[in-house]
Write a protein that holds these residues in place. Sequence first.
Motif, PDB file in Angstrom:
ATOM      1  N   GLY A  38       0.956  -1.274   0.219  1.00 13.91           N
ATOM      2  CA  GLY A  38      -0.053   0.221   0.028  1.00 13.91           C
ATOM      3  C   GLY A  38       0.785   1.261   0.005  1.00 13.91           C
ATOM      4  O   GLY A  38       0.614   2.266  -0.792  1.00 13.91           O
ATOM      5  N   GLU A  39       1.974   1.289   0.876  1.00 16.45           N
ATOM      6  CA  GLU A  39       2.840   2.370   0.762  1.00 16.45           C
ATOM      7  C   GLU A  39       3.546   2.725  -0.554  1.00 16.45           C
ATOM      8  O   GLU A  39       3.639   3.828  -0.876  1.00 16.45           O
ATOM      9  N   SER A  40       3.815   1.504  -1.267  1.00 15.43           N
ATOM     10  CA  SER A  40       4.625   1.613  -2.521  1.00 15.43           C
ATOM     11  C   SER A  40       3.720   2.307  -3.434  1.00 15.43           C
ATOM     12  O   SER A  40       3.925   3.047  -4.389  1.00 15.43           O
ATOM     13  N   PHE A  41       2.321   1.725  -3.493  1.00 16.75           N
ATOM     14  CA  PHE A  41       1.370   2.254  -4.518  1.00 16.75           C
ATOM     15  C   PHE A  41       1.032   3.760  -4.174  1.00 16.75           C
ATOM     16  O   PHE A  41       0.900   4.382  -5.157  1.00 16.75           O
ATOM     17  N   LEU A  42       0.833   4.011  -3.048  1.00 14.96           N
ATOM     18  CA  LEU A  42       0.477   5.512  -2.688  1.00 14.96           C
ATOM     19  C   LEU A  42       1.918   6.311  -3.071  1.00 14.96           C
ATOM     20  O   LEU A  42       1.841   7.607  -3.779  1.00 14.96           O
ATOM     21  N   ALA A  43       2.986   5.948  -3.060  1.00 22.10           N
ATOM     22  CA  ALA A  43       4.286   6.692  -3.455  1.00 22.10           C
ATOM     23  C   ALA A  43       4.517   6.717  -4.879  1.00 22.10           C
ATOM     24  O   ALA A  43       4.612   7.873  -5.387  1.00 22.10           O
ATOM     25  N   LEU A  44       4.071   5.748  -5.667  1.00 18.18           N
ATOM     26  CA  LEU A  44       3.765   5.534  -7.345  1.00 18.18           C
ATOM     27  C   LEU A  44       3.116   6.668  -7.513  1.00 18.18           C
ATOM     28  O   LEU A  44       3.178   7.458  -8.437  1.00 18.18           O
ATOM     29  N   LEU A  45       1.950   6.829  -6.913  1.00 19.61           N
ATOM     30  CA  LEU A  45       0.876   7.806  -7.236  1.00 19.61           C
ATOM     31  C   LEU A  45       1.418   9.278  -7.048  1.00 19.61           C
ATOM     32  O   LEU A  45       1.351   9.947  -7.966  1.00 19.61           O
ATOM     33  N   ASP A  46       2.036   9.234  -5.904  1.00 21.85           N
ATOM     34  CA  ASP A  46       2.668  10.733  -5.618  1.00 21.85           C
ATOM     35  C   ASP A  46       3.738  10.972  -6.694  1.00 21.85           C
ATOM     36  O   ASP A  46       3.870  12.271  -7.182  1.00 21.85           O
ATOM     37  N   ARG A  47       4.470  10.363  -7.148  1.00 22.37           N
ATOM     38  CA  ARG A  47       5.737  10.527  -7.867  1.00 22.37           C
ATOM     39  C   ARG A  47       5.594  10.341  -9.175  1.00 22.37           C
ATOM     40  O   ARG A  47       6.142  11.140  -9.903  1.00 22.37           O
ATOM     41  N   LYS A  48       4.713   9.377  -9.785  1.00 21.32           N
ATOM     42  CA  LYS A  48       4.561   9.030 -11.022  1.00 21.32           C
ATOM     43  C   LYS A  48       3.282   9.765 -11.886  1.00 21.32           C
ATOM     44  O   LYS A  48       3.141   9.777 -12.890  1.00 21.32           O
ATOM     45  N   ILE A  49       2.276   9.404 -11.109  1.00 20.16           N
ATOM     46  CA  ILE A  49       0.911   9.835 -11.583  1.00 20.16           C
ATOM     47  C   ILE A  49       0.544  11.323 -11.202  1.00 20.16           C
ATOM     48  O   ILE A  49      -0.208  11.362 -10.196  1.00 20.16           O
ATOM     49  N   ASP A  50       1.240  12.126 -11.695  1.00 22.99           N
ATOM     50  CA  ASP A  50       0.986  13.562 -11.095  1.00 22.99           C
ATOM     51  C   ASP A  50       0.595  14.691 -12.214  1.00 22.99           C
ATOM     52  O   ASP A  50       0.781  15.749 -11.725  1.00 22.99           O
ATOM     53  N   SER A  51       0.506  14.543 -13.136  1.00 27.81           N
ATOM     54  CA  SER A  51       0.281  15.339 -14.360  1.00 27.81           C
ATOM     55  C   SER A  51      -0.898  14.659 -15.350  1.00 27.81           C
ATOM     56  O   SER A  51      -1.037  13.509 -15.377  1.00 27.81           O
ATOM     57  N   PRO A  52      -1.672  15.475 -16.088  1.00 25.02           N
ATOM     58  CA  PRO A  52      -2.572  15.069 -16.837  1.00 25.02           C
ATOM     59  C   PRO A  52      -2.001  14.189 -18.006  1.00 25.02           C
ATOM     60  O   PRO A  52      -0.989  14.387 -18.309  1.00 25.02           O
ATOM     61  N   GLY A  74      -9.138  11.462  -3.760  1.00 24.71           N
ATOM     62  CA  GLY A  74      -8.736  13.038  -4.120  1.00 24.71           C
ATOM     63  C   GLY A  74      -7.661  13.119  -5.165  1.00 24.71           C
ATOM     64  O   GLY A  74      -7.746  14.163  -5.997  1.00 24.71           O
ATOM     65  N   GLN A  75      -6.704  12.065  -5.328  1.00 25.37           N
ATOM     66  CA  GLN A  75      -5.732  12.397  -6.410  1.00 25.37           C
ATOM     67  C   GLN A  75      -6.498  12.377  -7.745  1.00 25.37           C
ATOM     68  O   GLN A  75      -6.106  13.144  -8.719  1.00 25.37           O
ATOM     69  N   LEU A  76      -7.557  11.286  -7.775  1.00 24.58           N
ATOM     70  CA  LEU A  76      -8.096  11.139  -9.197  1.00 24.58           C
ATOM     71  C   LEU A  76      -8.858  12.174  -9.539  1.00 24.58           C
ATOM     72  O   LEU A  76      -8.875  12.729 -10.702  1.00 24.58           O
ATOM     73  N   ASP A  77      -9.417  12.930  -8.521  1.00 26.54           N
ATOM     74  CA  ASP A  77     -10.202  13.942  -8.661  1.00 26.54           C
ATOM     75  C   ASP A  77      -9.375  15.241  -9.228  1.00 26.54           C
ATOM     76  O   ASP A  77      -9.792  15.878 -10.205  1.00 26.54           O
ATOM     77  N   ALA A  78      -8.451  15.603  -8.584  1.00 27.31           N
ATOM     78  CA  ALA A  78      -7.457  16.409  -8.930  1.00 27.31           C
ATOM     79  C   ALA A  78      -6.690  16.158 -10.598  1.00 27.31           C
ATOM     80  O   ALA A  78      -6.735  17.101 -11.292  1.00 27.31           O
ATOM     81  N   LEU A  79      -6.447  15.094 -10.675  1.00 22.86           N
ATOM     82  CA  LEU A  79      -6.108  14.511 -12.124  1.00 22.86           C
ATOM     83  C   LEU A  79      -7.167  15.055 -13.306  1.00 22.86           C
ATOM     84  O   LEU A  79      -6.809  15.487 -14.090  1.00 22.86           O
ATOM     85  N   ALA A  80      -8.288  14.581 -12.741  1.00 22.54           N
ATOM     86  CA  ALA A  80      -9.571  14.939 -13.780  1.00 22.54           C
ATOM     87  C   ALA A  80      -9.578  16.278 -13.971  1.00 22.54           C
ATOM     88  O   ALA A  80     -10.019  16.567 -15.077  1.00 22.54           O
ATOM     89  N   LYS A  81      -9.603  17.092 -13.078  1.00 24.32           N
ATOM     90  CA  LYS A  81      -9.762  18.514 -13.182  1.00 24.32           C
ATOM     91  C   LYS A  81      -8.636  19.160 -13.842  1.00 24.32           C
ATOM     92  O   LYS A  81      -8.893  20.246 -14.438  1.00 24.32           O
ATOM     93  N   ALA A  82      -7.493  18.524 -13.944  1.00 23.97           N
ATOM     94  CA  ALA A  82      -6.329  19.179 -14.610  1.00 23.97           C
ATOM     95  C   ALA A  82      -6.379  18.598 -16.065  1.00 23.97           C
ATOM     96  O   ALA A  82      -5.659  19.180 -16.728  1.00 23.97           O
ATOM     97  N   GLY A  83      -7.502  17.775 -16.318  1.00 17.94           N
ATOM     98  CA  GLY A  83      -7.553  17.164 -17.773  1.00 17.94           C
ATOM     99  C   GLY A  83      -7.126  15.993 -18.044  1.00 17.94           C
ATOM    100  O   GLY A  83      -6.974  15.390 -19.377  1.00 17.94           O
ATOM    101  N   ALA A  84      -6.776  15.049 -17.185  1.00 19.26           N
ATOM    102  CA  ALA A  84      -6.507  13.561 -17.465  1.00 19.26           C
ATOM    103  C   ALA A  84      -7.653  12.872 -17.664  1.00 19.26           C
ATOM    104  O   ALA A  84      -8.710  13.281 -17.317  1.00 19.26           O
ATOM    105  N   GLN A  85      -7.427  11.945 -18.424  1.00 18.42           N
ATOM    106  CA  GLN A  85      -8.655  10.678 -18.671  1.00 18.42           C
ATOM    107  C   GLN A  85      -8.305   9.363 -17.823  1.00 18.42           C
ATOM    108  O   GLN A  85      -7.139   9.194 -17.936  1.00 18.42           O
ATOM    109  N   VAL A  86      -9.173   9.029 -17.041  1.00 17.54           N
ATOM    110  CA  VAL A  86      -8.852   7.746 -16.484  1.00 17.54           C
ATOM    111  C   VAL A  86      -9.927   6.694 -16.571  1.00 17.54           C
ATOM    112  O   VAL A  86     -11.208   7.146 -16.700  1.00 17.54           O
ATOM    113  N   VAL A  87      -9.518   5.608 -16.900  1.00 15.80           N
ATOM    114  CA  VAL A  87     -10.254   4.492 -17.108  1.00 15.80           C
ATOM    115  C   VAL A  87      -9.804   3.567 -15.793  1.00 15.80           C
ATOM    116  O   VAL A  87      -8.690   3.246 -15.693  1.00 15.80           O
TER     117      VAL A  87
END
Length: 141
Positions: A38-52, A74-87
């Motif tokens: 779980g920690e590594s997954f969140l770290a990956l989100l913080d470091r790599k999935i951080d822009s649209p 919350g991270q998914l919401d911020a990404l979507a509001k920045a223009g990302a597309q998520v499936v």
Amino acid sequence: MGPKWGFFLRAETMHGYYSYLEALPDSPDRDFHEMSHGESFLALLDRKIDSPGFFCLDEPEAALSFGSTLRYLGQLDALAKAGAQVVCATHSPVLASLPGATILELGEWGIRESAWHDLELVHHWRSFLDAPGRYLRHIVD
């Protein structure tokens, strides 16, 4: 113009991705294997999935606690509001509750667009949390 990069993430491939990152010269990401799943997954989100971009996520909640799933939402919401597309394929009523998301439910009927409160998984979770014994009596002595 749409996002120019993408990311596919599923729990079964994370170990290989972490090994790849660790092998890169001067990689700042050499600590993923030292963390819990779980920690590594969140770290990956913080470091790599951080822009649209375009993100294809296969059950990302598998490694996450309830609180971490909320943080991830919350991270998914911020990404979507920045223009990302998520499936996102999920069994989580928490992730499915993302405001503004289009929800496609798959089942014996095929595929259909659904509102969050109409989802079968929401119904089952509510029923279970309301009276766990209704479910547990069928699977434990």
